[in-house]
Design an enzyme around this catalytic site. Structure first.
Site, PDB file in Angstrom:
ATOM      1  N   TYR A  50       0.846  -1.206   0.000  1.00  0.00           N
ATOM      2  CA  TYR A  50       0.000   0.000   0.000  1.00  0.00           C
ATOM      3  C   TYR A  50       0.872   1.242   0.000  1.00  0.00           C
ATOM      4  CZ  TYR A  50      -5.010  -0.648   0.138  1.00  0.00           C
ATOM      5  OH  TYR A  50      -6.300  -0.865  -0.230  1.00  0.00           O
ATOM      6  N   GLU A  52      -0.556   4.800  -0.477  1.00  0.00           N
ATOM      7  CA  GLU A  52      -1.372   6.005  -0.719  1.00  0.00           C
ATOM      8  C   GLU A  52      -0.540   7.266  -0.529  1.00  0.00           C
ATOM      9  OE1 GLU A  52      -4.290   4.250   1.770  1.00  0.00           O
ATOM     10  OE2 GLU A  52      -5.911   5.023   0.508  1.00  0.00           O
ATOM     11  N   ASP A 196      -6.920  13.210 -25.354  1.00  0.00           N
ATOM     12  CA  ASP A 196      -6.923  11.810 -24.914  1.00  0.00           C
ATOM     13  C   ASP A 196      -6.289  10.995 -26.038  1.00  0.00           C
ATOM     14  OD1 ASP A 196      -7.518   9.146 -24.470  1.00  0.00           O
ATOM     15  OD2 ASP A 196      -9.568   9.507 -23.781  1.00  0.00           O
ATOM     16  N   THR A 222      -3.878   6.032 -21.917  1.00  0.00           N
ATOM     17  CA  THR A 222      -3.732   4.728 -21.285  1.00  0.00           C
ATOM     18  C   THR A 222      -2.374   4.185 -21.733  1.00  0.00           C
ATOM     19  OG1 THR A 222      -4.928   3.707 -23.123  1.00  0.00           O
ATOM     20  CG2 THR A 222      -6.196   4.218 -21.143  1.00  0.00           C
ATOM     21  N   LYS A 225      -2.258   0.268 -24.963  1.00  0.00           N
ATOM     22  CA  LYS A 225      -2.700   0.105 -26.347  1.00  0.00           C
ATOM     23  C   LYS A 225      -1.452   0.111 -27.247  1.00  0.00           C
ATOM     24  CE  LYS A 225      -7.356   1.887 -25.454  1.00  0.00           C
ATOM     25  NZ  LYS A 225      -7.457   2.596 -24.190  1.00  0.00           N
ATOM     26  N   ARG A 231      -2.062  -2.441 -18.144  1.00  0.00           N
ATOM     27  CA  ARG A 231      -3.335  -1.694 -18.159  1.00  0.00           C
ATOM     28  C   ARG A 231      -3.305  -0.611 -17.100  1.00  0.00           C
ATOM     29  NH1 ARG A 231      -6.478  -4.725 -21.438  1.00  0.00           N
ATOM     30  NH2 ARG A 231      -8.148  -3.212 -21.226  1.00  0.00           N
TER      31      ARG A 231
HETATM   32  N1  DSN Z   1     -12.182   0.427 -24.634  1.00  0.00           N
HETATM   33  C1  DSN Z   1     -11.174   1.180 -25.351  1.00  0.00           C
HETATM   34  C2  DSN Z   1     -11.103   0.798 -26.785  1.00  0.00           C
HETATM   35  O1  DSN Z   1     -11.248  -0.367 -27.080  1.00  0.00           O
HETATM   36  O2  DSN Z   1     -10.869   1.643 -27.618  1.00  0.00           O
HETATM   37  C3  DSN Z   1     -11.351   2.623 -25.177  1.00  0.00           C
HETATM   38  O3  DSN Z   1     -11.340   2.897 -23.834  1.00  0.00           O
END
Ligand code: DSN
Length: 406
Positions: A50, A52, A196, A222, A225, A231
């Site tokens: 932990y 925080e 984004d 994120t 990707k 993730r």
């Molecule tokens: N769920 C994602 C996607 O597949 O593009 C976006 O957050």
């Protein structure tokens, strides 16, 4: 004790999923295969801790090593994106966008983002069913009838709506985002610009898509990707005042203990993404998507916007009277894993939809290049038009996957 011994049921299911990932073409454009190093960090003992708070300001003892890890992750992302402030604690993209709104807006303020059906995201103000559309006053912009953002029209709409924040970011838009134009439009009404870049972050760091960092007030991505990490998500800004507000919004505003195992894996991914191998990989993602789109078009299948500049392709099935749902299921039977997706002016609800979204990040990680894209494009057409039995396509897919092991 190994997982196999302590929990054979879960071990077996993981094994089956691994086999599925090996033996099929993963073509959902937001998915990828992370390195063994990223997986090792994600599954490490850091999951036990932990922490925080932030480095040097924790609410628990025993965080000296955790501080070093989080500081390293921050330093690597600062260098990778050439940005002054980075928060690496957001659990994923949706809470990261929520943190931006809670940091910089008051409840009821106006959010303007791209409609989901045009290629935006639920957290960009999708009305009624999301926090961003319920607790903020949301207005949405759309792409034109050809699937492109019309910046002149967007400028007109922004002048009328005067949003407090303008969101540029997409999940199914196959074209380059012109961040300089977005900034000019946001500035015309004094709006904050949030970029984004979750889908394109890997392309941005490799220089195959323009970077939003010089233009946007805040950038969210994120990490799982095209960036090919675990993730999670990060928030970036060059604005010191916004950085402080964002830090407070992430913790304690929205989240509790950060997932330091994931943050360590993010640091590993950031190191990998800074290499010349990664830059070549990102370039190949785009080259592959281009060839794949050309082959699909040659098969007389329409694409939203008529092609792609990035890692993803949007097939528009409206002319064939086929649904995205049925087609995605049939493609999966053939071992080609995509997702149904709304297309602009889609007459069908999102759960059925008239589009297929697919992309090249994961298959490029396997080492596939232009010759393989030509095969895959024809196989997709075979399935859509029922030109060959699905089983015959599946066999070809399996043979190809075996030649490109993960
Ligand atoms: N769920 C994602 C996607 O597949 O593009 C976006 O957050």
């Amino acid at each position: 004790m190994t997982l196999q011994k302590s929990d054979p049921e879960i071990a077996k299911l993981i094994g089956r999923e691994e086999k599925r990932q090996r033996e099929g073409l993963e073509m959902i454009p937001s998915e990828n295969y992370v390195s063994a190093a990223v997986r090792q960090a994600t599954g490490s003992v850091l999951a036990n801790k932990y922490s925080e708070g932030y480095p040097g300001k924790r609410y628990y003892q025993g965080n000296g090593i955790i501080d070093a890890i989080e500081n390293l992750a921050i330093a690597r992302f600062k260098k990778l994106f050439n940005v002054a402030f980075v928060n690496v604690q957001p659990y994923s993209g949706s809470p990261a966008n929520a943190a931006v709104y809670f940091a910089l807006l008051a409840l009821g303020d106006k959010i303007m983002g791209m409609a989901l059906s045009s290629g935006g995201h639920l957290t960009h103000g999708h009305p009624k069913i999301t926090f961003s559309g319920k607790y903020f006053n949301s207005v949405q912009y759309t792409v034109d009838e050809n699937g492109w953002i019309n910046y002149d029209k967007l400028q007109e709409q922004v002048l009328i709506e005067k949003p407090k924040i303008l969101v540029c970011g997409t999940t199914s838009y196959p074209r380059v985002l012109e961040f300089a134009r977005f900034k000019k439009i946001a500035d015309s009404v004094g709006a904050i610009l949030l970029a984004d870049i979750s889908h394109i972050a890997g392309l941005v760091v490799a220089g195959v898509h323009p970077s939003p960092i010089p233009f946007a007030d805040v950038v969210m991505t994120t990490t799982h990707k095209t960036l090919r990490g675990p993730r999670g998500a990060i928030l970036m800004t060059n604005n010191e005042e916004m950085a402080a507000k964002i830090d407070r919004a992430v913790f304690p505003g929205l989240q509790g203990g950060p997932h330091e195992n994931v943050i360590a894996a993010m640091a590993v991914a950031a190191k990998e993404a800074g290499t010349s191998e990664f830059r070549a990989y990102a370039k190949q993602i785009v080259a592959n998507a281009k060839v794949l789109s050309e082959v699909i078009i040659k098969n007389k299948i329409a694409l939203v916007s008529g092609g792609t500049d990035n890692h993803l392709i949007m097939i528009d099935l409206k002319n064939f009277g086929l649904t995205g749902k049925d087609t995605a299921e049939k493609l999966e039977e053939a071992g080609i894993v995509t997702n149904k997706n709304a297309v602009p002016n889609d007459p069908l609800p999102p759960a059925i939809s008239s589009g297929i979204r697919l992309g090249t990040p994961a298959i490029t990680t396997r080492g596939m290049k232009e010759p393989e894209m030509k095969l895959i494009g024809d196989w997709i057409a075979d399935v859509i038009f029922s030109r060959r039995p699905v089983g015959a396509v599946k066999k070809d897919v399996l043979d190809l996957c075996r030649k490109f092991p993960i």
